[in-house]
Scaffold this active site. Structure first.
Site, PDB file in Angstrom:
ATOM      1  N   CYS A  80       0.861  -1.166   0.000  1.00  0.00           N
ATOM      2  CA  CYS A  80       0.000   0.000   0.000  1.00  0.00           C
ATOM      3  C   CYS A  80       0.900   1.220   0.000  1.00  0.00           C
ATOM      4  O   CYS A  80       2.099   1.114   0.250  1.00  0.00           O
ATOM      5  CB  CYS A  80      -0.863   0.052   1.265  1.00  0.00           C
ATOM      6  SG  CYS A  80      -2.027  -1.310   1.388  1.00  0.00           S
ATOM      7  N   GLY A 126       1.453  -2.346   5.610  1.00  0.00           N
ATOM      8  CA  GLY A 126       2.144  -3.440   6.300  1.00  0.00           C
ATOM      9  C   GLY A 126       1.164  -4.515   6.693  1.00  0.00           C
ATOM     10  O   GLY A 126      -0.006  -4.469   6.307  1.00  0.00           O
ATOM     11  N   CYS A 128      12.874  -3.933   4.137  1.00  0.00           N
ATOM     12  CA  CYS A 128      12.475  -4.901   3.106  1.00  0.00           C
ATOM     13  C   CYS A 128      13.277  -4.678   1.822  1.00  0.00           C
ATOM     14  O   CYS A 128      13.128  -3.644   1.157  1.00  0.00           O
ATOM     15  CB  CYS A 128      10.982  -4.730   2.823  1.00  0.00           C
ATOM     16  SG  CYS A 128      10.438  -5.650   1.379  1.00  0.00           S
ATOM     17  N   SER A 175      10.798  -2.069 -14.175  1.00  0.00           N
ATOM     18  CA  SER A 175      11.837  -2.160 -13.145  1.00  0.00           C
ATOM     19  C   SER A 175      13.030  -2.989 -13.610  1.00  0.00           C
ATOM     20  O   SER A 175      14.084  -2.959 -12.985  1.00  0.00           O
ATOM     21  CB  SER A 175      11.260  -2.657 -11.818  1.00  0.00           C
ATOM     22  OG  SER A 175      10.404  -3.738 -12.024  1.00  0.00           O
ATOM     23  N   ASP A 216      13.249  -8.546 -12.858  1.00  0.00           N
ATOM     24  CA  ASP A 216      13.617  -8.338 -11.460  1.00  0.00           C
ATOM     25  C   ASP A 216      13.279  -9.512 -10.552  1.00  0.00           C
ATOM     26  O   ASP A 216      13.852  -9.654  -9.480  1.00  0.00           O
ATOM     27  CB  ASP A 216      12.979  -7.053 -10.922  1.00  0.00           C
ATOM     28  CG  ASP A 216      11.497  -6.979 -11.231  1.00  0.00           C
ATOM     29  OD1 ASP A 216      10.837  -8.032 -11.201  1.00  0.00           O
ATOM     30  OD2 ASP A 216      10.994  -5.874 -11.503  1.00  0.00           O
ATOM     31  N   CYS A 267      15.679  -7.104   5.650  1.00  0.00           N
ATOM     32  CA  CYS A 267      14.866  -8.319   5.643  1.00  0.00           C
ATOM     33  C   CYS A 267      15.025  -8.927   4.254  1.00  0.00           C
ATOM     34  O   CYS A 267      14.779  -8.254   3.255  1.00  0.00           O
ATOM     35  CB  CYS A 267      13.397  -8.009   5.912  1.00  0.00           C
ATOM     36  SG  CYS A 267      12.369  -9.507   5.745  1.00  0.00           S
ATOM     37  N   CYS A 318      12.051 -13.595   2.274  1.00  0.00           N
ATOM     38  CA  CYS A 318      11.411 -14.354   1.188  1.00  0.00           C
ATOM     39  C   CYS A 318      12.448 -15.073   0.330  1.00  0.00           C
ATOM     40  O   CYS A 318      12.105 -15.957  -0.447  1.00  0.00           O
ATOM     41  CB  CYS A 318      10.517 -13.445   0.342  1.00  0.00           C
ATOM     42  SG  CYS A 318      11.279 -11.918  -0.128  1.00  0.00           S
TER      43      CYS A 318
HETATM   44 FE1  SF4 Z   1      10.290  -7.819   1.992  1.00  0.00          FE
HETATM   45 FE2  SF4 Z   1      10.635 -10.390   1.496  1.00  0.00          FE
HETATM   46 FE3  SF4 Z   1      10.995  -9.436   3.962  1.00  0.00          FE
HETATM   47 FE4  SF4 Z   1       8.550  -9.570   2.897  1.00  0.00          FE
HETATM   48  S1  SF4 Z   1       9.881 -11.292   3.435  1.00  0.00           S
HETATM   49  S2  SF4 Z   1       9.435  -7.866   4.044  1.00  0.00           S
HETATM   50  S3  SF4 Z   1       8.978  -9.117   0.737  1.00  0.00           S
HETATM   51  S4  SF4 Z   1      12.194  -8.960   2.116  1.00  0.00           S
END
Ligand code: SF4
Length: 448
Positions: free
Chosen positions: A2, A103, A236, A283, A346, A433, A436
């Site tokens: 968002c 979030g 992220c 991108s 990407d 982070c 994923c």
């Molecule tokens: Fe970003 Fe991946 Fe972490 Fe989710 S898990 S916040 S998409 S880096």
């Protein structure tokens, strides 16, 4: 997934909110909304669709005030319904409060169940309403204390703007997972998910809202407070891989430069003997430039984008995503015919886009189509607000790279390594982070 914005100024800001939200439209296209205060009361207007469609001039004229917040939404929690549009607006203890959230809360279901046991009835199916409810519950005249009490109880990723009739407040979760930046306007302060919203309004980016920070803006200026529970930063990285605009600079990473460096690193990790480097717009462009610069292989525009289509990743259903790919990118046969090309994209999340693109390029006469991806394989779900909720939809979670190559029909396929991606970010892997990609979640997802 968002976009949020908040503005405190000394004159009517309805148009500033409108243009700012337009600038954040790529972060969510399902619904949008604004709340605005004239110093006495808050008015909210929300609707399904794009900002430009919802906020027709007559609607915008109904919104007059110098404090406001806005939201563009893609549903990651709750469904795509008009009752889930934001900002939320509540009437409590004789005053109005409005909130926009980007979030996902990990412990939403637990909190919601407890609140329901206490007699609370919800008007939406989104986690953001729990945040609003908790803030109002703990607000005994000191909004900062109420937010801190709320932050003690909510777990997950949240960047929030909250407004009362005379205050604008920005809050970022202690890990700083989702972005939130702030800047100065000629006579005021602005918060936004990305700095472009500040710049197009003629403002100056000043800084990121810090992880765990609460910034209050009122008639006496800006006031910063820290939520005491310190944790490690976990920005992220997927924002820069895919989601943010090329001109975003979030937490000291510029998305364009990150993408270009990723392309250069990818060439070193996975070179390819071809005639042309072809980006997947938009991108994929900076990474393709990097790959081309580092390799000396010419860059060519082999896919023409329909600029009036939305992003394929942020469509609610698989079927819609497949149609969208076909409508969106058309191969330029005069460029790709009889050529060996490397296609730079990407990410591969579900594989739909890549499979269709490669087939379309072959139909247009490409002799070989190799694929290089400037993100590592997405193997794990995101619980923090990016739409990869189910591992069964992630092809890299269940298939080897060669199986994916076969499925998408590429002559060869390589992904950048996690180390390579981290190197491209240049702020240290410990501040990111990457869950994923590596499954190392900064917040335990078991609370889901
Ligand atoms: Fe970003 Fe991946 Fe972490 Fe989710 S898990 S916040 S998409 S880096």
């Amino acid at each position: 997934m968002c976009g949020i914005i908040g503005i405190y100024n000394n004159s009517n800001i309805n148009k500033q909110l409108f243009y700012g939200l337009n600038c954040l439209q790529h972060r969510g296209q399902e619904s949008c909304g604004m709340s605005i205060s004239d110093g006495d009361k808050l008015i909210r207007r929300n609707g399904m669709g794009l900002v430009i469609d919802v906020f027709k001039p007559n609607i915008l004229e109904e919104l007059n005030g110098n404090i406001g917040i806005g939201h563009v939404r893609y549903s990651t929690a709750g469904g795509s319904y008009d009752y889930n549009t934001q900002p939320l607006l509540a009437y409590t203890k004789g005053e109005q409060i409005s909130l926009s959230h980007n979030g996902n809360l990990i412990n939403y279901q637990i909190l919601k169940a407890r609140l329901e046991e206490d007699g609370m009835m919800f008007q939406t199916t989104i986690d953001s309403e729990v945040i609003l409810y908790l803030i109002t519950r703990y607000n005994k005249g000191d909004i900062v204390e109420a937010i801190k009490e709320t932050m003690k109880r909510i777990v997950g990723a949240y960047s929030i703007v909250v407004m009362l009739k005379d205050k604008l407040i920005a809050v970022r979760d202690p890990h700083g997972i989702r972005p939130l930046v702030m800047g100065n306007l000629e006579n005021g302060t602005i918060f936004a998910s990305e700095n472009a919203a500040i710049e197009i309004l003629g403002g100056n980016f000043t800084r990121d809202v810090a992880p765990g920070e609460i910034v209050v803006v009122d008639k006496d200026g800006e006031h910063s407070y820290m939520f005491e529970h310190k944790t490690k930063k976990s920005h992220c990285i997927f924002e820069h891989v895919y989601f943010a605009r090329n001109d975003a600079t979030l937490d000291d990473i510029n998305s364009y430069m990150f993408r270009r460096r990723s392309g250069k690193i990818l060439w070193k990790e996975a070179p390819c003997d071809v005639d042309l480097v072809v980006p997947v717009p938009d991108s994929g462009y900076p990474s393709a430039i990097g790959y081309s610069q580092e390799s000396g292989i010419p860059l060519a525009e082999g896919l023409v984008k329909n600029r009036y289509m939305g992003r394929t990743f942020i469509k609610p259903t698989q079927e819609e995503r497949e149609i969208a790919v076909k409508l969106k990118l058309n191969p330029l046969s005069h460029v790709v015919k009889d050529k060996r090309i490397v296609l730079i994209d990407d990410s591969i999340v579900r594989g739909t886009t890549s499979r269709n693109l490669i087939q379309n390029l072959r139909n247009a006469g490409a002799k070989e189509v190799h694929m290089r991806i400037t993100a590592p394989p997405v193997k794990y779900s995101c619980y923090y607000g990016i739409d990869t909720p189910s591992r069964k939809n992630l092809i890299a979670a269940s298939m080897s790279i060669d199986e994916i190559r076969e499925l998408i029909g590429a002559d060869s396929l390589s992904f950048i390594s996690i180390d390579g991606m981290t190197q491209a970010a240049r702020i240290g892997g410990e501040n990111l982070c990457k869950a994923c990609f590596d499954g190392e979640y900064p917040i335990d997802p078991c609370l889901v």
